[in-house]
Scaffold this motif. Sequence first.
Motif, PDB file in Angstrom:
ATOM      1  N   UNK A 110       0.822  -1.211   0.000  1.00 44.30           N
ATOM      2  CA  UNK A 110       0.000   0.000   0.000  1.00 44.30           C
ATOM      3  C   UNK A 110       0.858   1.263   0.000  1.00 44.30           C
ATOM      4  N   UNK A 111       1.955   1.231   0.721  1.00 49.20           N
ATOM      5  CA  UNK A 111       2.850   2.389   0.721  1.00 49.20           C
ATOM      6  C   UNK A 111       3.443   2.622  -0.660  1.00 49.20           C
ATOM      7  N   UNK A 112       3.844   1.522  -1.300  1.00 52.63           N
ATOM      8  CA  UNK A 112       4.398   1.641  -2.648  1.00 52.63           C
ATOM      9  C   UNK A 112       3.366   2.196  -3.616  1.00 52.63           C
ATOM     10  N   UNK A 113       2.134   1.695  -3.501  1.00 53.25           N
ATOM     11  CA  UNK A 113       1.062   2.175  -4.372  1.00 53.25           C
ATOM     12  C   UNK A 113       0.778   3.660  -4.158  1.00 53.25           C
ATOM     13  N   UNK A 114       1.024   4.126  -2.932  1.00 53.38           N
ATOM     14  CA  UNK A 114       0.799   5.540  -2.629  1.00 53.38           C
ATOM     15  C   UNK A 114       2.005   6.407  -2.957  1.00 53.38           C
ATOM     16  N   UNK A 115       3.059   5.780  -3.476  1.00 57.59           N
ATOM     17  CA  UNK A 115       4.254   6.536  -3.834  1.00 57.59           C
ATOM     18  C   UNK A 115       5.116   6.909  -2.647  1.00 57.59           C
ATOM     19  N   UNK A 116       4.954   6.199  -1.557  1.00 56.61           N
ATOM     20  CA  UNK A 116       5.735   6.481  -0.352  1.00 56.61           C
ATOM     21  C   UNK A 116       6.825   5.426  -0.229  1.00 56.61           C
ATOM     22  N   UNK A 117       8.065   5.856  -0.296  1.00 61.78           N
ATOM     23  CA  UNK A 117       9.194   4.944  -0.215  1.00 61.78           C
ATOM     24  C   UNK A 117       9.671   4.907   1.222  1.00 61.78           C
ATOM     25  N   UNK A 118       9.385   3.831   1.894  1.00 59.43           N
ATOM     26  CA  UNK A 118       9.781   3.717   3.285  1.00 59.43           C
ATOM     27  C   UNK A 118      10.054   2.254   3.598  1.00 59.43           C
ATOM     28  N   UNK A 119      11.228   2.004   4.220  1.00 61.58           N
ATOM     29  CA  UNK A 119      11.567   0.643   4.600  1.00 61.58           C
ATOM     30  C   UNK A 119      10.702   0.220   5.787  1.00 61.58           C
ATOM     31  N   UNK A 120      10.539  -1.083   5.920  1.00 65.13           N
ATOM     32  CA  UNK A 120       9.776  -1.604   7.064  1.00 65.13           C
ATOM     33  C   UNK A 120      10.468  -1.202   8.352  1.00 65.13           C
ATOM     34  N   UNK A 121       9.664  -0.959   9.400  1.00 65.26           N
ATOM     35  CA  UNK A 121      10.246  -0.578  10.686  1.00 65.26           C
ATOM     36  C   UNK A 121      11.059  -1.694  11.315  1.00 65.26           C
TER      37      UNK A 121
END
Length: 309
Positions: free
Chosen positions: A295-306
């Motif tokens: 979902x983060x990728x689909x939203x264009x948010x690049x963030x590694x898992x915590x």
Amino acid sequence: MPRYRLAHLSDTHLTSDGDELLHRVVDADGHLTRLLDALERSGATLDAIVVSGDLTNRGETPAYRRLRDLVEPVAERLGARIIWAPGNHDDRAAMRRALFDEGVGDARVGDDRSGDDRSGDERSGADPLYSVVWVGDLRVIVLDTSVPGHHHGAIDAGQLDALRRELQTRAPMGSVLVMHHPPLPSILDLAGAVELRGQKQLAAVIQGTDVRSILAGHVHYSSSGTFTGIPVSTVTSTAYTQDLNVPVGGTRGMDGAQAFNLVYVYDDTILHAVVPVGAYPTVGEYVDAEESQRRLTAAGILRASSHDE
């Protein structure tokens, strides 16, 4: 992403007999075991587990050994070192024998003691358990606020001098202080009798240094505040907690609401988060790690898992 991740526990209050109920009600061993199981099942990536005092209820050597038996295997599987701090219910000599193996020639995890260059044989068992532990570039300084024979806290002049000297050199990621008695006022009136004394002297030593956070316990509830501008976070007990909704002026311990804190150290901030222990009904939809990333990728948010390094 955080540079370092710590789990902060406190006030485990273990007894020599694992079947003994504290105050005839509290299963301290069982509560700690369930907390550690939950922490491990979460898949958390941790650099250290910090336990900030009142490790045992009566300072008995077998209770410290039980504590090691419970915590060390979990820490090893999580790849975390352990940092122990003493509290008013602890015994310094017993801690040295059972947790740090002093006199055996085997320095235990979480006991760097770089603030004291004497050997174990030269140190008195009654000396304060001051230590400096490096977690990568993060400096963790343990202050012994226990006053043998009393429940209030204090920091002796020797520790303050050692702390002053240590803080003259800044750490790449700054410093975190670990102490049992928090340098904060208490919400509960009666607890005012067992607060940390000599707070002005401590403030004079740490003000303007690289100390970024202070971790404490003792009060058996989670709270946050500032001390000379430095964030302070207390974690509640793993054994039993304080009812902060008790009628004003009263005090009531309760066997519930146990928790631990996650402490995430970033370059520009430190996050303290309370993690309640227990099973509760799911609200809404459970989203696992893989779906969260999708979902983060689909939203264009690049963030590694915590949980990623």
